[in-house]
Structure formats: C-alpha cells, structure tokens
Write a protein that holds these residues in place. Structure first.
Motif, PDB file in Angstrom:
ATOM      1  N   LEU A  36     -75.947  36.104 142.648  1.00 12.10           N
ATOM      2  CA  LEU A  36     -74.809  36.260 143.557  1.00 12.10           C
ATOM      3  C   LEU A  36     -74.585  37.711 143.965  1.00 12.10           C
ATOM      4  O   LEU A  36     -73.759  37.983 144.830  1.00 12.10           O
ATOM      5  CB  LEU A  36     -73.532  35.740 142.884  1.00 12.10           C
ATOM      6  N   ALA A  37     -75.284  38.636 143.351  1.00 14.04           N
ATOM      7  CA  ALA A  37     -75.018  40.059 143.553  1.00 14.04           C
ATOM      8  C   ALA A  37     -75.482  40.526 144.929  1.00 14.04           C
ATOM      9  O   ALA A  37     -76.657  40.402 145.274  1.00 14.04           O
ATOM     10  CB  ALA A  37     -75.707  40.871 142.466  1.00 14.04           C
ATOM     11  N   ASP A  38     -74.551  41.070 145.705  1.00 11.20           N
ATOM     12  CA  ASP A  38     -74.933  41.597 147.021  1.00 11.20           C
ATOM     13  C   ASP A  38     -75.585  42.971 146.912  1.00 11.20           C
ATOM     14  O   ASP A  38     -76.319  43.384 147.800  1.00 11.20           O
ATOM     15  CB  ASP A  38     -73.728  41.657 147.968  1.00 11.20           C
ATOM     16  N   ASP A  39     -75.326  43.689 145.821  1.00 10.10           N
ATOM     17  CA  ASP A  39     -75.959  44.986 145.583  1.00 10.10           C
ATOM     18  C   ASP A  39     -76.422  45.028 144.121  1.00 10.10           C
ATOM     19  O   ASP A  39     -75.743  45.622 143.264  1.00 10.10           O
ATOM     20  CB  ASP A  39     -74.979  46.119 145.878  1.00 10.10           C
ATOM     21  N   PRO A  40     -77.541  44.398 143.790  1.00 10.52           N
ATOM     22  CA  PRO A  40     -77.964  44.311 142.394  1.00 10.52           C
ATOM     23  C   PRO A  40     -78.167  45.668 141.732  1.00 10.52           C
ATOM     24  O   PRO A  40     -77.905  45.821 140.544  1.00 10.52           O
ATOM     25  CB  PRO A  40     -79.264  43.506 142.457  1.00 10.52           C
ATOM     26  N   HIS A  41     -78.641  46.651 142.485  1.00 15.69           N
ATOM     27  CA  HIS A  41     -78.842  47.976 141.896  1.00 15.69           C
ATOM     28  C   HIS A  41     -77.519  48.560 141.419  1.00 15.69           C
ATOM     29  O   HIS A  41     -77.423  49.092 140.301  1.00 15.69           O
ATOM     30  CB  HIS A  41     -79.487  48.921 142.914  1.00 15.69           C
ATOM     31  N   ALA A  42     -76.475  48.476 142.242  1.00 17.31           N
ATOM     32  CA  ALA A  42     -75.182  49.042 141.867  1.00 17.31           C
ATOM     33  C   ALA A  42     -74.586  48.320 140.661  1.00 17.31           C
ATOM     34  O   ALA A  42     -74.011  48.950 139.765  1.00 17.31           O
ATOM     35  CB  ALA A  42     -74.219  48.965 143.054  1.00 17.31           C
ATOM     36  N   PHE A  43     -74.729  47.007 140.628  1.00 17.65           N
ATOM     37  CA  PHE A  43     -74.195  46.249 139.492  1.00 17.65           C
ATOM     38  C   PHE A  43     -74.951  46.591 138.204  1.00 17.65           C
ATOM     39  O   PHE A  43     -74.345  46.766 137.141  1.00 17.65           O
ATOM     40  CB  PHE A  43     -74.270  44.755 139.766  1.00 17.65           C
ATOM     41  N   LEU A  44     -76.261  46.681 138.291  1.00 22.75           N
ATOM     42  CA  LEU A  44     -77.045  47.012 137.102  1.00 22.75           C
ATOM     43  C   LEU A  44     -76.749  48.436 136.645  1.00 22.75           C
ATOM     44  O   LEU A  44     -76.698  48.718 135.436  1.00 22.75           O
ATOM     45  CB  LEU A  44     -78.533  46.840 137.400  1.00 22.75           C
ATOM     46  N   GLN A  45     -76.534  49.312 137.584  1.00 20.72           N
ATOM     47  CA  GLN A  45     -76.182  50.692 137.247  1.00 20.72           C
ATOM     48  C   GLN A  45     -74.872  50.746 136.465  1.00 20.72           C
ATOM     49  O   GLN A  45     -74.743  51.500 135.493  1.00 20.72           O
ATOM     50  CB  GLN A  45     -76.061  51.514 138.530  1.00 20.72           C
ATOM     51  N   GLU A  46     -73.902  49.933 136.872  1.00 21.84           N
ATOM     52  CA  GLU A  46     -72.622  49.903 136.177  1.00 21.84           C
ATOM     53  C   GLU A  46     -72.762  49.280 134.787  1.00 21.84           C
ATOM     54  O   GLU A  46     -72.150  49.743 133.816  1.00 21.84           O
ATOM     55  CB  GLU A  46     -71.603  49.130 137.028  1.00 21.84           C
ATOM     56  N   MET A  47     -73.582  48.239 134.673  1.00 21.67           N
ATOM     57  CA  MET A  47     -73.860  47.664 133.359  1.00 21.67           C
ATOM     58  C   MET A  47     -74.530  48.690 132.455  1.00 21.67           C
ATOM     59  O   MET A  47     -74.195  48.806 131.275  1.00 21.67           O
ATOM     60  CB  MET A  47     -74.749  46.432 133.526  1.00 21.67           C
ATOM     61  N   ARG A  48     -75.468  49.409 133.004  1.00 17.13           N
ATOM     62  CA  ARG A  48     -76.181  50.455 132.256  1.00 17.13           C
ATOM     63  C   ARG A  48     -75.216  51.534 131.774  1.00 17.13           C
ATOM     64  O   ARG A  48     -75.333  52.065 130.665  1.00 17.13           O
ATOM     65  CB  ARG A  48     -77.269  51.054 133.154  1.00 17.13           C
ATOM     66  N   ARG A  49     -74.233  51.845 132.580  1.00 17.72           N
ATOM     67  CA  ARG A  49     -73.274  52.900 132.224  1.00 17.72           C
ATOM     68  C   ARG A  49     -72.485  52.556 130.964  1.00 17.72           C
ATOM     69  O   ARG A  49     -72.251  53.420 130.109  1.00 17.72           O
ATOM     70  CB  ARG A  49     -72.301  53.130 133.392  1.00 17.72           C
ATOM     71  N   VAL A  50     -72.079  51.305 130.814  1.00 12.79           N
ATOM     72  CA  VAL A  50     -71.197  50.955 129.692  1.00 12.79           C
ATOM     73  C   VAL A  50     -71.964  50.448 128.470  1.00 12.79           C
ATOM     74  O   VAL A  50     -71.361  50.148 127.442  1.00 12.79           O
ATOM     75  CB  VAL A  50     -70.142  49.906 130.119  1.00 12.79           C
ATOM     76  N   SER A  51     -73.288  50.336 128.572  1.00  9.23           N
ATOM     77  CA  SER A  51     -74.088  49.862 127.446  1.00  9.23           C
ATOM     78  C   SER A  51     -74.860  51.014 126.813  1.00  9.23           C
ATOM     79  O   SER A  51     -75.524  51.778 127.505  1.00  9.23           O
ATOM     80  CB  SER A  51     -75.084  48.790 127.904  1.00  9.23           C
ATOM     81  N   ARG A  52     -74.813  51.090 125.482  1.00  8.95           N
ATOM     82  CA  ARG A  52     -75.561  52.148 124.801  1.00  8.95           C
ATOM     83  C   ARG A  52     -76.956  51.703 124.386  1.00  8.95           C
ATOM     84  O   ARG A  52     -77.813  52.547 124.118  1.00  8.95           O
ATOM     85  CB  ARG A  52     -74.792  52.636 123.577  1.00  8.95           C
ATOM     86  N   ASP A  53     -77.196  50.382 124.313  1.00 11.93           N
ATOM     87  CA  ASP A  53     -78.470  49.922 123.763  1.00 11.93           C
ATOM     88  C   ASP A  53     -79.233  48.921 124.628  1.00 11.93           C
ATOM     89  O   ASP A  53     -80.434  49.052 124.815  1.00 11.93           O
ATOM     90  CB  ASP A  53     -78.247  49.271 122.383  1.00 11.93           C
ATOM     91  N   GLN A  54     -78.562  47.888 125.150  1.00 11.33           N
ATOM     92  CA  GLN A  54     -79.281  46.712 125.631  1.00 11.33           C
ATOM     93  C   GLN A  54     -78.551  46.049 126.794  1.00 11.33           C
ATOM     94  O   GLN A  54     -77.316  46.015 126.844  1.00 11.33           O
ATOM     95  CB  GLN A  54     -79.407  45.715 124.471  1.00 11.33           C
TER      96      GLN A  54
END
Length: 239
Positions: free
Chosen positions: A123-141
C-alpha cells in the motif's frame, strides 16, 4: 496510502479477520505468523514496533511470547479490534496500541530492537520514505513482506479494494541498500493466489496448500511466488 477511507470504516474492521483468515485463509494466517516468529525469536524482553498492526494479529501474538510491543495503525476501528483481542488473550498490560502515521513515527531514533510491517508495503506510495522511517527507529532489525510482480496476484490486482504495489526482488534489494540495511533472510511462498484459499473450506484448502508447497520446491518456481518475507538487519555506521 491507498484505500485509507475504505480501510478505516468500522464495518471493514469488524469483518476483516473473518474475511481473510477464516476457512482456507487460516493457512495464510499460520504462514505469516510463522514468518514473523522465525525472524524475531527469541522474543523475551525484546522491544518491537509493529507498523500497520490492524486488528493486532501479530501484536498480540508477540506480546503473548514475552515481547514489549507497540502496535501502530491509522484506523481507530482496527485498533479497537486489537485491544479487544489483547484483553481476551490476557496481554493488554504488555502492549500498547497507538493511532498514527507510519510516515512520521512518534518515536526517537533507535527506540526499538525490531520494527515489523506485514501487509503494509503493498500500500506504500513512497516505500523508500517509509522504510527510511522504520530504519530510523530500529536499532537492530526490520521485518516486512512484499507482494511480487511476477505472480498470480498481478492478474487480479486491479480488482482489490486497496490495490497493491507489486515488487520485483531487485527493487526490494535496492530499497534495502539505499537504507543501509543488510538482508539476513528472505523466504518466498504461495504460488496459488490468496483469494483461492479464502473462498475454500479448510478441508479442501489443506490439499491445495500441500500442492502449492510441492510446486514451490521446483527449481526457479519461487520467482513466481505471490509473497516474499524479508528479514533485514541495520548496518553499523562506518566510523
């Protein structure tokens, strides 16, 4: 995000699990939960964020196994279904449900050990931006799934109420690299369309699933699988 108005309706939330994960859909539910548990175990005291947690299928399961879980979703009706499940499972004190936008996560950097997003990236219209935000708040995985371009889903994708963004493996690998994530594991599954399982009684769906697994073991056929489950680790910064 696609189909937000439809997704947030009260009647959609009330019927969501029954329409997707009853009958042969139970086999889909079982496989998705197994993919998440395989990637995240052991769970004891692990801090986990689930994005687009919906009715709490995974959130409640993870809390029940000892994780400290936050489930975030845009739909208040879906979150209420999740709270009801948590109460019934006796884990309401072990998790938190928040209404929020996956594109602007209300957490500091490196706040969670793991971020999970199932049934989200299609459903993501901007998958890169969403993954970037997930990456920001995750320290490991980071753990997520994608629906695949070269699969039976491409035949009926247009008819789905929320549509789907379909990915090639190359696109996902590029997304991981662009967000400083390394692939730990990927598993491909379901040659037969999800919709076929959902309309089939479980007694008949089980033989279909056995056939699906058998065909999926053939050389190169996994490229035609409907879904891929991705398990990625956060790269250490270069000093």
């Amino acid at each position: 995000m696609k189909g937000q108005e439809w997704y947030q309706a009260d009647d959609v939330a009330a019927e969501y699990d029954d329409k997707r994960f009853s009958r042969g859909g139970q086999l889909i539910d079982f496989r998705e939960k197994a993919a998440v548990l395989d990637a995240l175990s052991p769970l004891e005291d692990k801090r986990v964020l689930e994005i687009a947690c919906g009715t709490g299928r995974f959130t409640v399961m993870l809390a029940d196994r000892g994780a400290d879980v936050v489930g975030l979703d845009i739909s208040a009706a879906m979150l209420q279904q999740g709270r009801t499940k948590a109460q019934a499972a006796g884990v309401a004190d072990n998790l938190e449900f928040l209404r929020g936008d996956a594109g602007r996560l209300p957490f500091p950097d490196d706040h969670f050990d793991t971020v999970v997003a199932m049934r989200f990236f299609h459903l993501a219209d901007d998958p890169h931006a969403f993954l970037q935000e997930m990456r920001r708040v995750s320290r490991d995985q980071i753990v997520f799934d994608t629906f695949n371009r070269y699969s039976t889903r491409s035949i009926y994708n247009w008819a789905l109420p929320m549509g789907s963004r379909l990915y090639s493996a190359r696109e996902v690998h590029a997304l991981l690299e662009a967000n400083d994530l390394s692939l730990s594991n990927v598993s491909d599954d379901f040659l037969l369309p999800y919709g076929l399982y959902r309309i089939t009684p479980n007694v008949l769906a089980s033989p279909l699933r056995s056939l699906d697994r058998l065909l999926g073991n053939a050389p190169f056929v996994d490229r035609l699988s409907s879904v891929s489950y991705w398990d990625a680790t956060v790269d250490e910064p270069v000093e």
